[in-house]
Motif scaffolding. Structure first.
Motif, PDB file in Angstrom:
ATOM      1  N   THR A 147       0.855  -1.181   0.000  1.00 15.17           N
ATOM      2  CA  THR A 147       0.000   0.000   0.000  1.00 15.17           C
ATOM      3  C   THR A 147       0.894   1.235   0.000  1.00 15.17           C
ATOM      4  O   THR A 147       2.114   1.143   0.204  1.00 15.17           O
ATOM      5  CB  THR A 147      -0.913   0.023   1.245  1.00 15.17           C
ATOM      6  OG1 THR A 147      -0.088   0.142   2.406  1.00 15.17           O
ATOM      7  CG2 THR A 147      -1.768  -1.222   1.320  1.00 15.17           C
ATOM      8  N   ASP A 148       0.299   2.396  -0.189  1.00 16.14           N
ATOM      9  CA  ASP A 148       1.075   3.635  -0.212  1.00 16.14           C
ATOM     10  C   ASP A 148       1.843   3.858   1.085  1.00 16.14           C
ATOM     11  O   ASP A 148       3.020   4.207   1.063  1.00 16.14           O
ATOM     12  CB  ASP A 148       0.174   4.838  -0.484  1.00 16.14           C
ATOM     13  CG  ASP A 148      -0.329   4.867  -1.918  1.00 16.14           C
ATOM     14  OD1 ASP A 148       0.273   4.195  -2.779  1.00 16.14           O
ATOM     15  OD2 ASP A 148      -1.315   5.570  -2.173  1.00 16.14           O
ATOM     16  N   ILE A 149       1.196   3.644   2.244  1.00 19.60           N
ATOM     17  CA  ILE A 149       1.864   3.894   3.520  1.00 19.60           C
ATOM     18  C   ILE A 149       2.959   2.861   3.775  1.00 19.60           C
ATOM     19  O   ILE A 149       4.017   3.191   4.315  1.00 19.60           O
ATOM     20  CB  ILE A 149       0.861   3.969   4.699  1.00 19.60           C
ATOM     21  CG1 ILE A 149       1.550   4.458   5.977  1.00 19.60           C
ATOM     22  CG2 ILE A 149       0.183   2.646   4.927  1.00 19.60           C
ATOM     23  CD1 ILE A 149       2.159   5.837   5.898  1.00 19.60           C
ATOM     24  N   GLU A 150       2.749   1.622   3.359  1.00 22.76           N
ATOM     25  CA  GLU A 150       3.793   0.606   3.506  1.00 22.76           C
ATOM     26  C   GLU A 150       5.008   0.972   2.665  1.00 22.76           C
ATOM     27  O   GLU A 150       6.154   0.898   3.123  1.00 22.76           O
ATOM     28  CB  GLU A 150       3.257  -0.764   3.095  1.00 22.76           C
ATOM     29  CG  GLU A 150       2.205  -1.305   4.025  1.00 22.76           C
ATOM     30  CD  GLU A 150       1.425  -2.471   3.460  1.00 22.76           C
ATOM     31  OE1 GLU A 150       0.605  -3.025   4.208  1.00 22.76           O
ATOM     32  OE2 GLU A 150       1.592  -2.818   2.266  1.00 22.76           O
ATOM     33  N   ARG A 151       4.758   1.394   1.425  1.00 20.30           N
ATOM     34  CA  ARG A 151       5.839   1.806   0.529  1.00 20.30           C
ATOM     35  C   ARG A 151       6.575   3.026   1.095  1.00 20.30           C
ATOM     36  O   ARG A 151       7.808   3.101   1.076  1.00 20.30           O
ATOM     37  CB  ARG A 151       5.269   2.111  -0.856  1.00 20.30           C
ATOM     38  CG  ARG A 151       6.301   2.247  -1.947  1.00 20.30           C
ATOM     39  CD  ARG A 151       5.677   2.446  -3.330  1.00 20.30           C
ATOM     40  NE  ARG A 151       4.651   1.475  -3.646  1.00 20.30           N
ATOM     41  CZ  ARG A 151       3.330   1.762  -3.700  1.00 20.30           C
ATOM     42  NH1 ARG A 151       2.892   2.978  -3.476  1.00 20.30           N
ATOM     43  NH2 ARG A 151       2.462   0.827  -4.002  1.00 20.30           N
ATOM     44  N   LYS A 152       5.810   3.986   1.627  1.00 19.95           N
ATOM     45  CA  LYS A 152       6.399   5.208   2.183  1.00 19.95           C
ATOM     46  C   LYS A 152       7.300   4.889   3.371  1.00 19.95           C
ATOM     47  O   LYS A 152       8.434   5.382   3.445  1.00 19.95           O
ATOM     48  CB  LYS A 152       5.292   6.170   2.614  1.00 19.95           C
ATOM     49  CG  LYS A 152       5.801   7.473   3.170  1.00 19.95           C
ATOM     50  CD  LYS A 152       4.650   8.396   3.501  1.00 19.95           C
ATOM     51  CE  LYS A 152       5.145   9.754   3.947  1.00 19.95           C
ATOM     52  NZ  LYS A 152       4.039  10.691   4.158  1.00 19.95           N
ATOM     53  N   ILE A 153       6.833   4.060   4.278  1.00 15.00           N
ATOM     54  CA  ILE A 153       7.639   3.712   5.451  1.00 15.00           C
ATOM     55  C   ILE A 153       8.868   2.907   5.050  1.00 15.00           C
ATOM     56  O   ILE A 153       9.970   3.128   5.573  1.00 15.00           O
ATOM     57  CB  ILE A 153       6.780   2.987   6.510  1.00 15.00           C
ATOM     58  CG1 ILE A 153       5.811   3.994   7.134  1.00 15.00           C
ATOM     59  CG2 ILE A 153       7.646   2.317   7.564  1.00 15.00           C
ATOM     60  CD1 ILE A 153       4.857   3.435   8.157  1.00 15.00           C
ATOM     61  N   LEU A 154       8.733   2.009   4.099  1.00 15.91           N
ATOM     62  CA  LEU A 154       9.882   1.253   3.611  1.00 15.91           C
ATOM     63  C   LEU A 154      10.931   2.186   3.023  1.00 15.91           C
ATOM     64  O   LEU A 154      12.125   2.043   3.281  1.00 15.91           O
ATOM     65  CB  LEU A 154       9.434   0.217   2.581  1.00 15.91           C
ATOM     66  CG  LEU A 154      10.526  -0.676   2.001  1.00 15.91           C
ATOM     67  CD1 LEU A 154      11.190  -1.499   3.102  1.00 15.91           C
ATOM     68  CD2 LEU A 154       9.939  -1.592   0.930  1.00 15.91           C
ATOM     69  N   ARG A 155      10.498   3.175   2.249  1.00 10.77           N
ATOM     70  CA  ARG A 155      11.440   4.141   1.666  1.00 10.77           C
ATOM     71  C   ARG A 155      12.096   4.994   2.747  1.00 10.77           C
ATOM     72  O   ARG A 155      13.285   5.295   2.668  1.00 10.77           O
ATOM     73  CB  ARG A 155      10.735   5.042   0.643  1.00 10.77           C
ATOM     74  CG  ARG A 155      10.201   4.319  -0.580  1.00 10.77           C
ATOM     75  CD  ARG A 155      11.241   3.572  -1.368  1.00 10.77           C
ATOM     76  NE  ARG A 155      12.305   4.454  -1.784  1.00 10.77           N
ATOM     77  CZ  ARG A 155      13.513   4.049  -2.154  1.00 10.77           C
ATOM     78  NH1 ARG A 155      13.798   2.777  -2.167  1.00 10.77           N
ATOM     79  NH2 ARG A 155      14.426   4.906  -2.507  1.00 10.77           N
ATOM     80  N   ILE A 156      11.335   5.405   3.752  1.00  5.02           N
ATOM     81  CA  ILE A 156      11.902   6.183   4.854  1.00  5.02           C
ATOM     82  C   ILE A 156      12.984   5.377   5.548  1.00  5.02           C
ATOM     83  O   ILE A 156      14.087   5.886   5.790  1.00  5.02           O
ATOM     84  CB  ILE A 156      10.804   6.610   5.854  1.00  5.02           C
ATOM     85  CG1 ILE A 156       9.913   7.686   5.236  1.00  5.02           C
ATOM     86  CG2 ILE A 156      11.419   7.105   7.163  1.00  5.02           C
ATOM     87  CD1 ILE A 156       8.649   7.978   6.036  1.00  5.02           C
ATOM     88  N   ILE A 157      12.694   4.126   5.858  1.00  2.00           N
ATOM     89  CA  ILE A 157      13.679   3.278   6.544  1.00  2.00           C
ATOM     90  C   ILE A 157      14.902   3.065   5.665  1.00  2.00           C
ATOM     91  O   ILE A 157      16.046   3.187   6.125  1.00  2.00           O
ATOM     92  CB  ILE A 157      13.052   1.921   6.928  1.00  2.00           C
ATOM     93  CG1 ILE A 157      11.929   2.125   7.940  1.00  2.00           C
ATOM     94  CG2 ILE A 157      14.108   0.975   7.490  1.00  2.00           C
ATOM     95  CD1 ILE A 157      11.064   0.895   8.153  1.00  2.00           C
TER      96      ILE A 157
END
Length: 74
Positions: free
Chosen positions: A3-13
């Protein structure tokens, strides 16, 4: 597929880990996403289950990236 939030958090990490010698804390992820601590923990559980990161709820600030980008075809 993430999902968008999963992708966003993965990119942040992934980006944070590339710039610093350690991964971001849960609090840093909360600030960067605007999500609650529990919301971030839920997303981290999904990312761990899908084998994008190694993470356990018992040690929330100990995150290890396995793959920092979304895999195709999942």
């Amino acid at each position: 597929m993430l999902t968008d939030i999963e992708r966003k958090i993965l990119r942040i990490i992934g980006n944070y880990s590339a710039m610093k010698p350690k991964p971001p804390s849960i609090d840093v992820i909360c600030v960067k996403t605007g999500r609650s601590r529990e919301g971030v923990m839920t997303v981290l559980e999904v990312l761990a289950r899908e084998e994008y990161i190694e993470w356990q709820r018992a040690e929330p600030d100990n995150i290890e990236v396995i793959t920092s980008w979304e895999r195709k075809g999942r």
